[in-house]
Design a protein around this motif. Structure first.
Motif, PDB file in Angstrom:
ATOM      1  N   MET A  61      -2.951 -30.529 -42.391  1.00 50.27           N
ATOM      2  CA  MET A  61      -2.586 -29.707 -43.539  1.00 50.27           C
ATOM      3  C   MET A  61      -1.292 -30.225 -44.164  1.00 50.27           C
ATOM      4  O   MET A  61      -1.193 -30.369 -45.369  1.00 50.27           O
ATOM      5  CB  MET A  61      -2.435 -28.249 -43.104  1.00 50.27           C
ATOM      6  N   ASN A  62      -0.292 -30.522 -43.342  1.00 52.14           N
ATOM      7  CA  ASN A  62       0.973 -31.042 -43.836  1.00 52.14           C
ATOM      8  C   ASN A  62       0.781 -32.353 -44.587  1.00 52.14           C
ATOM      9  O   ASN A  62       1.423 -32.594 -45.597  1.00 52.14           O
ATOM     10  CB  ASN A  62       1.942 -31.243 -42.661  1.00 52.14           C
ATOM     11  N   HIS A  63      -0.125 -33.190 -44.058  1.00 52.57           N
ATOM     12  CA  HIS A  63      -0.401 -34.481 -44.709  1.00 52.57           C
ATOM     13  C   HIS A  63      -0.990 -34.263 -46.101  1.00 52.57           C
ATOM     14  O   HIS A  63      -0.615 -34.960 -47.044  1.00 52.57           O
ATOM     15  CB  HIS A  63      -1.349 -35.326 -43.850  1.00 52.57           C
ATOM     16  N   ASP A  64      -1.908 -33.302 -46.231  1.00 52.99           N
ATOM     17  CA  ASP A  64      -2.510 -33.007 -47.538  1.00 52.99           C
ATOM     18  C   ASP A  64      -1.462 -32.530 -48.533  1.00 52.99           C
ATOM     19  O   ASP A  64      -1.461 -32.943 -49.693  1.00 52.99           O
ATOM     20  CB  ASP A  64      -3.613 -31.951 -47.413  1.00 52.99           C
ATOM     21  N   LEU A  65      -0.566 -31.688 -48.086  1.00 52.59           N
ATOM     22  CA  LEU A  65       0.491 -31.189 -48.949  1.00 52.59           C
ATOM     23  C   LEU A  65       1.385 -32.334 -49.404  1.00 52.59           C
ATOM     24  O   LEU A  65       1.687 -32.470 -50.593  1.00 52.59           O
ATOM     25  CB  LEU A  65       1.321 -30.126 -48.218  1.00 52.59           C
ATOM     26  N   PHE A  66       1.798 -33.172 -48.444  1.00 53.34           N
ATOM     27  CA  PHE A  66       2.629 -34.326 -48.796  1.00 53.34           C
ATOM     28  C   PHE A  66       1.906 -35.219 -49.794  1.00 53.34           C
ATOM     29  O   PHE A  66       2.493 -35.655 -50.789  1.00 53.34           O
ATOM     30  CB  PHE A  66       3.006 -35.143 -47.548  1.00 53.34           C
ATOM     31  N   GLU A  67       0.642 -35.488 -49.543  1.00 56.32           N
ATOM     32  CA  GLU A  67      -0.129 -36.389 -50.421  1.00 56.32           C
ATOM     33  C   GLU A  67      -0.229 -35.825 -51.837  1.00 56.32           C
ATOM     34  O   GLU A  67      -0.073 -36.553 -52.818  1.00 56.32           O
ATOM     35  CB  GLU A  67      -1.521 -36.629 -49.831  1.00 56.32           C
ATOM     36  N   ASN A  68      -0.465 -34.530 -51.963  1.00 54.22           N
ATOM     37  CA  ASN A  68      -0.526 -33.904 -53.291  1.00 54.22           C
ATOM     38  C   ASN A  68       0.804 -34.003 -54.018  1.00 54.22           C
ATOM     39  O   ASN A  68       0.851 -34.319 -55.212  1.00 54.22           O
ATOM     40  CB  ASN A  68      -0.946 -32.435 -53.182  1.00 54.22           C
ATOM     41  N   LEU A  69       1.891 -33.739 -53.319  1.00 58.08           N
ATOM     42  CA  LEU A  69       3.215 -33.817 -53.936  1.00 58.08           C
ATOM     43  C   LEU A  69       3.577 -35.260 -54.286  1.00 58.08           C
ATOM     44  O   LEU A  69       4.182 -35.526 -55.325  1.00 58.08           O
ATOM     45  CB  LEU A  69       4.264 -33.206 -53.007  1.00 58.08           C
ATOM     46  N   ARG A  70       3.203 -36.193 -53.416  1.00 58.51           N
ATOM     47  CA  ARG A  70       3.456 -37.611 -53.678  1.00 58.51           C
ATOM     48  C   ARG A  70       2.732 -38.062 -54.942  1.00 58.51           C
ATOM     49  O   ARG A  70       3.305 -38.741 -55.800  1.00 58.51           O
ATOM     50  CB  ARG A  70       3.006 -38.459 -52.483  1.00 58.51           C
ATOM     51  N   LEU A  71       1.475 -37.658 -55.082  1.00 65.33           N
ATOM     52  CA  LEU A  71       0.693 -38.038 -56.263  1.00 65.33           C
ATOM     53  C   LEU A  71       1.278 -37.430 -57.530  1.00 65.33           C
ATOM     54  O   LEU A  71       1.314 -38.074 -58.580  1.00 65.33           O
ATOM     55  CB  LEU A  71      -0.770 -37.625 -56.091  1.00 65.33           C
ATOM     56  N   GLU A  72       1.751 -36.203 -57.430  1.00 68.33           N
ATOM     57  CA  GLU A  72       2.372 -35.550 -58.581  1.00 68.33           C
ATOM     58  C   GLU A  72       3.641 -36.295 -59.010  1.00 68.33           C
ATOM     59  O   GLU A  72       3.864 -36.530 -60.193  1.00 68.33           O
ATOM     60  CB  GLU A  72       2.704 -34.102 -58.208  1.00 68.33           C
ATOM     61  N   LEU A  73       4.445 -36.678 -58.053  1.00 69.06           N
ATOM     62  CA  LEU A  73       5.669 -37.432 -58.336  1.00 69.06           C
ATOM     63  C   LEU A  73       5.333 -38.791 -58.958  1.00 69.06           C
ATOM     64  O   LEU A  73       5.942 -39.215 -59.933  1.00 69.06           O
ATOM     65  CB  LEU A  73       6.461 -37.624 -57.037  1.00 69.06           C
ATOM     66  N   ARG A  74       4.338 -39.442 -58.403  1.00 67.19           N
ATOM     67  CA  ARG A  74       3.935 -40.773 -58.866  1.00 67.19           C
ATOM     68  C   ARG A  74       3.367 -40.761 -60.275  1.00 67.19           C
ATOM     69  O   ARG A  74       3.559 -41.709 -61.038  1.00 67.19           O
ATOM     70  CB  ARG A  74       2.866 -41.285 -57.897  1.00 67.19           C
ATOM     71  N   ARG A  75       2.647 -39.702 -60.622  1.00 69.90           N
ATOM     72  CA  ARG A  75       1.967 -39.625 -61.919  1.00 69.90           C
ATOM     73  C   ARG A  75       2.943 -39.850 -63.079  1.00 69.90           C
ATOM     74  O   ARG A  75       2.691 -40.656 -63.976  1.00 69.90           O
ATOM     75  CB  ARG A  75       1.252 -38.279 -62.048  1.00 69.90           C
ATOM     76  N   GLY A  76       4.053 -39.157 -63.070  1.00 73.14           N
ATOM     77  CA  GLY A  76       5.041 -39.316 -64.129  1.00 73.14           C
ATOM     78  C   GLY A  76       5.672 -40.695 -64.124  1.00 73.14           C
ATOM     79  O   GLY A  76       5.930 -41.279 -65.176  1.00 73.14           O
ATOM     80  N   CYS A  77       5.908 -41.209 -62.925  1.00 72.42           N
ATOM     81  CA  CYS A  77       6.500 -42.550 -62.814  1.00 72.42           C
ATOM     82  C   CYS A  77       5.560 -43.611 -63.359  1.00 72.42           C
ATOM     83  O   CYS A  77       6.009 -44.588 -63.984  1.00 72.42           O
ATOM     84  CB  CYS A  77       6.850 -42.850 -61.360  1.00 72.42           C
ATOM     85  N   LEU A  78       4.265 -43.450 -63.134  1.00 71.18           N
ATOM     86  CA  LEU A  78       3.285 -44.422 -63.641  1.00 71.18           C
ATOM     87  C   LEU A  78       3.301 -44.477 -65.164  1.00 71.18           C
ATOM     88  O   LEU A  78       3.191 -45.559 -65.749  1.00 71.18           O
ATOM     89  CB  LEU A  78       1.880 -44.082 -63.154  1.00 71.18           C
ATOM     90  N   ILE A  79       3.434 -43.341 -65.800  1.00 76.74           N
ATOM     91  CA  ILE A  79       3.474 -43.308 -67.266  1.00 76.74           C
ATOM     92  C   ILE A  79       4.655 -44.131 -67.767  1.00 76.74           C
ATOM     93  O   ILE A  79       4.500 -44.987 -68.644  1.00 76.74           O
ATOM     94  CB  ILE A  79       3.539 -41.859 -67.784  1.00 76.74           C
ATOM     95  N   VAL A  80       5.822 -43.910 -67.188  1.00 77.57           N
ATOM     96  CA  VAL A  80       7.008 -44.657 -67.605  1.00 77.57           C
ATOM     97  C   VAL A  80       6.818 -46.144 -67.313  1.00 77.57           C
ATOM     98  O   VAL A  80       7.140 -46.994 -68.154  1.00 77.57           O
ATOM     99  CB  VAL A  80       8.280 -44.104 -66.912  1.00 77.57           C
ATOM    100  N   ALA A  81       6.280 -46.474 -66.147  1.00 76.96           N
ATOM    101  CA  ALA A  81       6.078 -47.884 -65.784  1.00 76.96           C
ATOM    102  C   ALA A  81       5.109 -48.570 -66.745  1.00 76.96           C
ATOM    103  O   ALA A  81       5.359 -49.695 -67.193  1.00 76.96           O
ATOM    104  CB  ALA A  81       5.560 -47.986 -64.347  1.00 76.96           C
ATOM    105  N   VAL A  82       4.006 -47.913 -67.077  1.00 79.92           N
ATOM    106  CA  VAL A  82       3.024 -48.495 -67.993  1.00 79.92           C
ATOM    107  C   VAL A  82       3.633 -48.688 -69.383  1.00 79.92           C
ATOM    108  O   VAL A  82       3.506 -49.759 -69.986  1.00 79.92           O
ATOM    109  CB  VAL A  82       1.738 -47.627 -68.058  1.00 79.92           C
TER     110      VAL A  82
END
Length: 107
Positions: free
Chosen positions: A1-22
């Motif tokens: 369960m903790n891993h799923d939570l971390f993964e969801n938060l990680r993806l959310e953080l990454r999403r915005g960074c990807l936009i700036v990187a692209v």
């Protein structure tokens, strides 16, 4: 369960960074595969099934322009920042600097 939570938060953080990187990478024109490779070479891995929908969305928002051209006997779609995209990228980078400075002070 903790891993799923971390993964969801990680993806959310990454999403915005990807936009700036692209957006930042598209200050120079690239076609899809070359863009993926350039980002990957700089440590920002992005899957095709994430990149192409993102490119279409950014173009529909007026941040990118694209055109089909033949290169190496193949048609490729080349993307680059639009004028509006340049303005938005600069605004996002300023916001990034502010957030990053705040996080450094907090951490």
């Amino acid at each position: 369960m903790n891993h799923d939570l971390f993964e969801n938060l990680r993806l959310e953080l990454r999403r915005g960074c990807l936009i700036v990187a692209v957006l930042a990478q598209l200050r120079t024109e690239h076609y899809g595969y070359a863009l993926r490779k350039a980002l990957d070479d700089r440590g920002m891995t992005i899957e095709e099934n994430t990149l192409y929908p993102l490119l279409r969305r950014l173009e529909s928002q007026g941040l990118l322009v694209s055109e089909w051209r033949e290169e190496d006997k193949r048609n490729k779609r080349f993307y680059r920042l639009s004028k509006q995209g340049e303005v938005i990228l600069e605004q996002l980078l300023e916001e990034w600097k502010t957030i990053n400075g705040s996080l450094k002070r907090i951490l």
